[in-house]
Enzyme design. Structure first.
Site, mmCIF file in Angstrom:
data_model
loop_
_atom_site.group_PDB
_atom_site.id
_atom_site.type_symbol
_atom_site.label_atom_id
_atom_site.label_comp_id
_atom_site.label_asym_id
_atom_site.label_seq_id
_atom_site.Cartn_x
_atom_site.Cartn_y
_atom_site.Cartn_z
ATOM 1 N N GLU A 16 -11.214 -5.248 4.737
ATOM 2 C CA GLU A 16 -10.003 -4.629 5.245
ATOM 3 C C GLU A 16 -10.102 -4.423 6.752
ATOM 4 O O GLU A 16 -11.157 -4.629 7.355
ATOM 5 C CB GLU A 16 -9.748 -3.299 4.535
ATOM 6 N N ILE A 26 3.879 -5.978 3.577
ATOM 7 C CA ILE A 26 2.714 -6.800 3.246
ATOM 8 C C ILE A 26 1.720 -5.945 2.477
ATOM 9 O O ILE A 26 1.403 -4.832 2.894
ATOM 10 C CB ILE A 26 2.060 -7.369 4.517
ATOM 11 N N HIS A 27 1.224 -6.475 1.354
ATOM 12 C CA HIS A 27 0.285 -5.736 0.515
ATOM 13 C C HIS A 27 -0.887 -6.632 0.102
ATOM 14 O O HIS A 27 -0.799 -7.850 0.173
ATOM 15 C CB HIS A 27 0.984 -5.206 -0.737
ATOM 16 N N ARG A 28 -1.941 -5.980 -0.368
ATOM 17 C CA ARG A 28 -3.120 -6.692 -0.869
ATOM 18 C C ARG A 28 -2.818 -7.211 -2.271
ATOM 19 O O ARG A 28 -2.628 -6.435 -3.202
ATOM 20 C CB ARG A 28 -4.303 -5.713 -0.901
#
Length: 497
Positions: A294, A174-176
């Site tokens: 975040e 999972i990434h931004r």
């Protein structure tokens, strides 16, 4: 990968998990009230059930489904699915305090994914191709912003899946992901991530890296995707952990426009390529200087140079559900924290079997920065081994910053009980162990030379052990008050229903 007949397999997807929550009281809330995906949707859920490191007031509450999202007829938006350890336990059919043990065992019994024909993949019931006139991902997929300062709309819980261009080994993580235009998405990588290693290999060869982003999948996949080295080294496909959790293989299907695979029952799939040599400024459309909130609870700065995914197609199920998370919410604690706990349990159990009873990656650390470890000293020679266990925890999960050690009579999931141990079984001058100059996680704003002259560069931290265990030779002097065992249900039955 082999082909299977889905008609003989149990269905594990987002919708089957929602059915479980519908049957449980107070776990899923629907609303028909119109909501703007720009800041308003997350602003609402901040009060309903975000929890985690979100600015107070917030709380742990039900998952929430928005049925009426402005500008997106026929698309629901789900938030908070994993924002409760109890809810994760329901969906994985395990007691909340035993989830780490479940995941630890799943790592050791992997089940490889399988591929099903495209015509059987519900994720491709509706198809939008990037070469069609008027294609615009922003009109198809309601990616929200967490705050009004965000660099843009974010895909916060997309399962990025790609393969090593040299070995063919695959990875899911999972990434931004920030939507930058009609067919472009920027992708942020924390250093060391496996798909970034794949991207760099492809870029060195002057080639794009095919990639899929699957959104709205079985929560077992979302949890499994958050394992990190050394538990899951480069080349380890975390989909095999999800397969073990469910007792059957995760189903993939071939993408329509790129040489990649996607999760076959996802609600949405984005197909694209990470372009070699192309970079964009994360906030190029808003100039806010901010990215998005975040997990530490702060809004991260916009990155000045990020790789770009060129979107080739978007596919989705009929009446799709867009899933999203608030960056610093309890969802991050569940996704990052439970695999962290499993990794620590596995490493310490191998070194000293039976001594580490349980681990909790605490909410206040976003599931990454702090672990509470419950350690049992059985004989005099166990004294000091609790600190060795803490050192192993740092090795098991490099982004861990603080470890609190407690005895077996402390409830690690009850913060008040942990702080009681800190106040009655800890002396700062003898029970604090510091390890300066160790690489940690770059999103901690205190890890910078500006904060302390002892920190040489950003992302380096002083890791600390708080040993709140009683010295073995004094254990008899620290026994908790014993109460008579009674059946309280006779006196207050409604409290135990």
């Amino acid at each position: 990968m082999s082909t299977v007949n889905p008609s003989v397999r149990a269905k594990y997807d987002l919708r089957s998990s929602l059915e479980i929550l519908k049957a449980a009281q107070g776990q899923l809330l629907y609303t028909d009230e119109p909501v703007d995906p720009h800041a308003e949707l997350s602003g609402v859920y901040r009060y309903i059930g975000a929890g985690g490191t979100v600015r107070r007031p917030t709380r742990v509450g039900p998952a929430m489904m928005f049925n009426n999202v402005k500008g997106y007829e026929g698309v629901q938006v789900l938030i908070g699915l994993l924002a409760s350890r109890e809810r994760v336990g329901l969906m994985l059919n395990e007691a909340p305090e035993k989830l780490a043990f479940l995941l630890k065992d799943a790592v050791n019994t992997p089940v490889a994914p399988v591929t099903i024909p495209r015509e059987e993949a519900v994720c491709q019931e509706v198809v939008y191709r990037g070469d069609e006139p008027g294609f615009d991902i922003r009109k198809i997929l309601p990616a929200p912003t967490n705050t009004e300062e965000d660099a843009g709309p974010y895909i916060t819980i997309g399962m990025a899946y790609a393969s090593d261009p040299e070995t063919g080994e695959s990875d899911v993580t999972i990434h931004r992901l920030c939507v930058q235009g009609a067919d472009e998405i920027s992708m942020y990588f924390v250093p060391g991530r496996h798909i970034d290693a794949f991207r760099m290999k492809a870029e060195a060869a002057g080639q794009p890296l095919p990639i899929s982003i699957s959104i709205g999948v079985d929560p077992a996949i979302e949890i499994a995707a958050c394992f990190e080295p050394p538990t899951t080294p480069l080349g380890f496909d975390e989909l095999t952990i999800a397969g073990s959790l469910r007792g059957q293989a995760v189903e993939l299907t071939d993408c329509l426009t790129v040489k990649a695979k996607a999760i076959a029952n996802a609600e949405f799939v984005i197909e694209g390529e990470l372009l070699p040599g192309v970079r964009v400024r994360e906030d190029q459309n808003t100039n806010t200087g901010k990215a998005m909130p975040e997990f530490p609870g702060y809004t991260g700065p916009a990155n000045p140079s990020l790789p770009v995914i060129k979107v080739k197609a978007v596919t989705h199920r009929r009446n799709p559900i867009m899933q999203t998370v608030i960056g610093p919410s309890e969802e991050h604690v569940s996704m990052a924290g439970i695999p962290t706990e499993a990794s620590i349990l596995g490493m310490v159990e191998n070194a000293m079997p039976g001594k580490l009873l349980n681990v909790y990656a605490h909410s206040s650390g976003g599931g990454k920065y702090m672990a509470v470890m419950q350690f049992r000293k059985s004989v005099a020679s166990d004294e000091g081994r609790q600190r060795q266990a803490a050192l192993l925890a740092f090795a098991a999960f490099s982004e861990l910053k603080h470890v609190i050690l407690v005895d077996e009579d402390v409830d690690i999931f009850d913060t008040n009980d942990v702080l009681w141990a800190l106040n009655t079984r800890y002396q700062g001058d003898v029970d604090t162990i510091t390890i300066p100059g160790v690489r940690c996680h770059p999103l901690d704003p205190s890890q910078s030379p500006e904060y302390s002259h002892t920190i040489r560069e950003k992302g380096v931290s002083c890791k600390t052990i708080f040993d709140c265990t009683v010295p073995f030779h004094l254990k008899d002097h620290f026994k908790r008050a014993e109460f008579k065992e009674v059946d309280a249900r006779r006196f207050a039955p409604s409290l135990f229903e």
